[in-house]
Design a protein around this motif. Sequence first.
Motif, short mmCIF file in Angstrom:
data_model
loop_
_atom_site.label_atom_id
_atom_site.label_comp_id
_atom_site.label_asym_id
_atom_site.label_seq_id
_atom_site.Cartn_x
_atom_site.Cartn_y
_atom_site.Cartn_z
N SER A 107 -44.37 -46.85 -44.14
CA SER A 107 -44.64 -47.16 -42.79
C SER A 107 -45.94 -47.30 -42.33
N LYS A 108 -46.78 -47.11 -43.24
CA LYS A 108 -48.24 -47.34 -43.12
C LYS A 108 -49.00 -46.20 -41.77
N LYS A 109 -48.09 -45.38 -41.64
CA LYS A 109 -48.54 -44.29 -40.57
C LYS A 109 -49.64 -43.39 -41.28
N HIS A 110 -50.62 -42.95 -40.23
CA HIS A 110 -51.57 -42.00 -40.81
C HIS A 110 -51.36 -40.66 -40.37
N SER A 111 -51.67 -39.70 -41.37
CA SER A 111 -51.37 -38.28 -41.01
C SER A 111 -52.65 -37.50 -41.49
N LEU A 112 -52.89 -36.62 -41.05
CA LEU A 112 -54.11 -35.46 -41.02
C LEU A 112 -53.48 -34.12 -41.17
N CYS A 113 -53.96 -33.24 -42.03
CA CYS A 113 -53.91 -32.07 -42.25
C CYS A 113 -55.01 -30.90 -42.09
N TYR A 114 -55.00 -30.06 -41.36
CA TYR A 114 -56.22 -29.11 -41.05
C TYR A 114 -55.63 -27.66 -41.35
N SER A 115 -56.55 -26.96 -41.96
CA SER A 115 -56.33 -25.70 -42.35
C SER A 115 -57.23 -24.80 -41.24
N ILE A 116 -56.50 -23.93 -40.41
CA ILE A 116 -57.18 -23.08 -39.27
C ILE A 116 -57.05 -22.02 -39.84
N ILE A 117 -58.44 -21.26 -39.97
CA ILE A 117 -58.60 -19.75 -40.44
C ILE A 117 -58.94 -18.99 -39.16
N TYR A 118 -57.91 -17.89 -39.07
CA TYR A 118 -58.20 -17.06 -38.16
C TYR A 118 -58.74 -15.76 -38.38
N ARG A 119 -59.63 -15.20 -37.88
CA ARG A 119 -60.04 -13.76 -38.17
C ARG A 119 -60.54 -13.00 -36.83
N HIS A 120 -59.96 -12.11 -36.52
CA HIS A 120 -60.96 -11.11 -35.55
C HIS A 120 -61.99 -10.52 -36.06
N LEU A 121 -63.01 -10.29 -35.20
CA LEU A 121 -64.30 -9.63 -35.78
C LEU A 121 -64.11 -8.28 -35.58
N GLU A 122 -63.28 -7.78 -34.74
CA GLU A 122 -63.11 -6.18 -34.50
C GLU A 122 -61.72 -5.66 -34.72
N ARG A 123 -60.79 -6.24 -35.20
CA ARG A 123 -59.47 -5.49 -35.39
C ARG A 123 -58.85 -6.58 -36.46
N THR A 124 -57.69 -6.02 -36.94
CA THR A 124 -56.84 -6.78 -37.93
C THR A 124 -55.96 -7.40 -37.02
N LEU A 125 -55.54 -8.94 -37.41
CA LEU A 125 -54.74 -9.65 -36.56
C LEU A 125 -53.49 -9.63 -37.48
N THR A 126 -52.39 -9.80 -36.71
CA THR A 126 -50.95 -9.69 -37.32
C THR A 126 -50.83 -11.10 -37.49
N GLN A 127 -49.85 -11.44 -38.55
CA GLN A 127 -49.13 -12.84 -38.47
C GLN A 127 -48.38 -13.27 -37.50
N VAL A 128 -47.88 -12.38 -36.82
CA VAL A 128 -46.87 -12.72 -35.65
C VAL A 128 -47.88 -13.32 -34.45
N GLU A 129 -48.90 -12.59 -34.29
CA GLU A 129 -49.90 -12.99 -32.91
C GLU A 129 -50.49 -14.38 -33.39
N VAL A 130 -50.66 -14.44 -34.85
CA VAL A 130 -51.38 -15.78 -35.12
C VAL A 130 -50.50 -16.92 -35.02
N ASN A 131 -49.26 -16.61 -35.43
CA ASN A 131 -48.27 -17.82 -35.47
C ASN A 131 -48.08 -18.20 -33.82
N GLU A 132 -48.21 -17.18 -32.98
CA GLU A 132 -48.01 -17.61 -31.64
C GLU A 132 -48.79 -18.52 -31.27
#
Length: 442
Positions: A399-424
């Motif tokens: 198809s010659k369509k172009h695609s990109l993939c990015y990794s987004i790294i989440y981390r709070h400096l003052e508490r633990t993030l839950t995967q549920v809130e990160v997913n949202e």
Amino acid sequence: MTKLFLKPNRIYSIVLSKHKYSTAPKSVATVRIGDKDYPSDEYTNVTPKIISYLGRNLHLQRNNPLSIVRQRIVNYFYSSFTHRGNPTFSVYDNLSPIVTTKQNFDDLLIPADHPSRAKSDCYYVNKDMLLRAHMTAHQSELLKSGLDNFLMIGDVYRRDEIDSTHFPIFHQVDAVRSQRKDELFHDKPDLEIFEPIFDPKNPHGFINSINDPMKQSCHTLEATKLMEMQLKNHLLGLVKVLFGKDIKHRWVDEYFPFTHPSWELEIYYENKWMEILGCGIVRNEILANAGSTNTIAYAFGLGLERLAMALYKIPDIRLMWSTDSGFLSQFENKDINAKITYKPVSVFPQCVNDISFWLPPNYTIDTFVSNDFYDLVRDVGGDIIEQVRLKDKFVHPKSKKHSLCYSIIYRHLERTLTQVEVNEIHKQIEKAVVDNFNVTIR
């Protein structure tokens, strides 16, 4: 003295609607910063998140490590340069960050096609105004006001990648030191700053060139070499005050549009060479355009974050913006010359989510501007975005369509993030990417 750049910053806010990240928001007529409305156009790319940082002035905040480093630098120049017991350097550390393209580029001889002017590098309010990309943007106006030795300190704004050492706002110290013939050659009155072809009554009557790597064509070699010696001695003295008298260093030839010759100063720190600052002899055209036709000057610029992170072993640049007492208390009521090593309050785990999307027909993997994507991610995710990495590029063989993939790294400096809130939050980013770039999530 000109009042244009000596007004204190106010707390800024922005009023935008239907903001587009890839191009200027077509449905937005104005951008409001503080109590002023600026017309928007095709250059407008400043985001609400970025505007929210204006007026914080971390370099002036008590107990912030950036403020401590700022004080140490100012103290060095106050103690090293005096006249009849008074400091000869003046300090301007509360200048408005909104400047014109003339101030930020034209006055500094930055060519029209220079990459630093690109929308992908700068935060434009409109085609004529932007958030300053360097404190040097104030240099010409301060020279025009009659100043000869001054420090400019403040926040600067550049679009950039997202990781532990990069942030779209950082803080700079820039400086200029000018000298007349009687100051530079006080004990050798037969020497001159300018080559004989220079006519003081007609400062624009010569064509200055920078073809000679040793000097500008208008300057004598003696003047250039003496200024170079002073510049390097003064800056090496500063580095030794900050990092210790036995620090290893080296000078590297460099190019900057507004100085010639130019150098970078590197120090050997923690088993590697680290760039500390850039400097050089100010282009005489800049001085002449500012009305200073009988002086030669040197200038330098350095970043406070880089110094503070190295001096105090701070691992993440986002910590500079923290209001957490556990962070700030480590720098509270300390001797500014004290040896401080940051101790993590606690360590919280990362959450990593990938996002992949097909680009619309008007984009390719080479023309899509990652900085546009980074700004969008930061605007939606805020300060819990620790890093964004381009993970993969792909062109479909059929198809010659172009695609990109990015990794987004989440981390709070003052508490633990839950995967549920990160997913949202990740879902909100996906929706924003679709809405703003017309991509298709894979």
